[in-house]
Enzyme design. Structure first.
Site, PDB file in Angstrom:
ATOM      1  N   ARG A   1     -21.850  -1.963   3.396  1.00 40.90           N
ATOM      2  CA  ARG A   1     -21.307  -3.308   3.630  1.00 40.90           C
ATOM      3  C   ARG A   1     -21.683  -3.833   5.026  1.00 40.90           C
ATOM      4  NH1 ARG A   1     -15.131  -4.360   2.387  1.00 40.90           N
ATOM      5  NH2 ARG A   1     -14.763  -2.629   3.814  1.00 40.90           N
TER       6      ARG A   1
ATOM      7  N   ARG B   1       0.815  -1.209   0.000  1.00 42.30           N
ATOM      8  CA  ARG B   1       0.000   0.000   0.000  1.00 42.30           C
ATOM      9  C   ARG B   1       0.852   1.264   0.000  1.00 42.30           C
ATOM     10  NH1 ARG B   1      -4.874  -2.463   2.451  1.00 42.30           N
ATOM     11  NH2 ARG B   1      -6.473  -0.893   2.568  1.00 42.30           N
TER      12      ARG B   1
ATOM     13  N   ARG C   1      -9.612   6.701   4.796  1.00 46.94           N
ATOM     14  CA  ARG C   1      -9.078   5.548   4.055  1.00 46.94           C
ATOM     15  C   ARG C   1      -8.925   5.887   2.579  1.00 46.94           C
ATOM     16  NH1 ARG C   1     -13.518   1.514   5.609  1.00 46.94           N
ATOM     17  NH2 ARG C   1     -12.527   0.071   4.153  1.00 46.94           N
TER      18      ARG C   1
ATOM     19  N   ARG D   1     -18.282  -3.225   9.736  1.00 44.59           N
ATOM     20  CA  ARG D   1     -16.895  -3.130  10.150  1.00 44.59           C
ATOM     21  C   ARG D   1     -16.653  -1.804  10.853  1.00 44.59           C
ATOM     22  NH1 ARG D   1     -12.704  -4.615   5.403  1.00 44.59           N
ATOM     23  NH2 ARG D   1     -11.890  -2.564   5.922  1.00 44.59           N
TER      24      ARG D   1
END
Ligand code: ADP
Length: 218
Positions: free
Chosen positions: A130, A91, A174, A163
């Site tokens: 999600r 990353r 993010r 999450r």
């Protein structure tokens, strides 16, 4: 399958994990998800987990030494000898250099890199919607594939959880981390001639089919 090591690149919510799982199953090689390994370390409160927790909750990146150490240990396991998939790693450029050195040291050559591109508005819907089954890990989305009964897994009746980092403020961080630190890897790998672009805006099954076709010829 040409390369021994495959890397899945893409923004949070691009579907790296979903696609990596399909490809891993197809070729019978392990999927190494640094996000999953870190979440497990946080749950078990290991020393690595304690370092990672605050970073993950804020949406920032966990320090390179920590994730590189995790990957090095995992890739050294016997089940990785035939090849492996890195999902969510590297990353940063430092992590990418680390992978290249690691592969070279193992005599494996260059990785094959799959970059999944998804429009930003779709990424946001995928992340905010999600939900994951607390028992079997099945993933749902309240916008696109909701469970039959709200909050309950169709397969085993497990409770569906969101999450901890799928809230709006953390999602923004993010995405920023992705744009600032990870997206330069696209050019890095393109220059090395190992990048393959994938349009990730379609249904997961459609993407998986195209991806497996490509990999079987590659
Ligand atoms: P997503 O790609 O949807 O953000 P992941 O499960 O891959 O989800 O990662 C969740 C979090 O774990 C990241 O926001 C980051 O804090 C941490 N993380 C995962 N992989 C790495 C990595 N290679 N380097 C640094 N931090 C990582």
């Amino acid at each position: 399958m040409r390369a021994h090591a495959m890397i899945f690149l893409g923004a949070p919510g691009a579907g790296k994990g979903t696609q990596a799982r399909e490809v891993a199953k197809h070729f019978g090689i392990p999927q190494i998800s640094t996000g999953d390994i870190l979440r497990d370390a946080v749950k078990r409160q290991t020393p690595q987990g304690l370092v990672a927790k605050a970073k993950m909750e804020s949406g920032g990146l966990v320090p390179d030494e920590v994730v590189c150490g995790i990957v090095e240990g995992r890739v050294g396991q016997p089940d990785c000898q035939r090849g492996f998939i890195l999902d969510g790693f590297p990353r940063t450029l430092a992590q990418a250099e680390f992978v290249n050195q690691m592969l070279q040291a193992k005599g494996r050559g260059r990785p094959q890199v799959l970059d999944i591109e998804v429009d930003e508005d779709l990424l946001l819907k995928r992340l905010t919607g999600r939900r994951t089954c607390s028992l079997c890990g099945e993933i749902y989305n309240v916008h696109f594939n909701p469970p039959k009964v709200e909050g309950v897994c169709d397969k085993d009746g497990g409770k569906l959880l969101q999450r901890a980092d799928d809230n709006e403020a953390t999602i923004r961080q993010r995405l920023d981390a992705y744009h600032n630190q990870t997206s330069p890897l696209i050019e890095y790998y393109r220059r090395q001639g190992v990048l393959h672009d994938i349009n990730g805006n379609a249904e997961p099954e459609v993407i998986a089919k195209g991806l497996l076709e490509f990999l079987s010829q590659a």
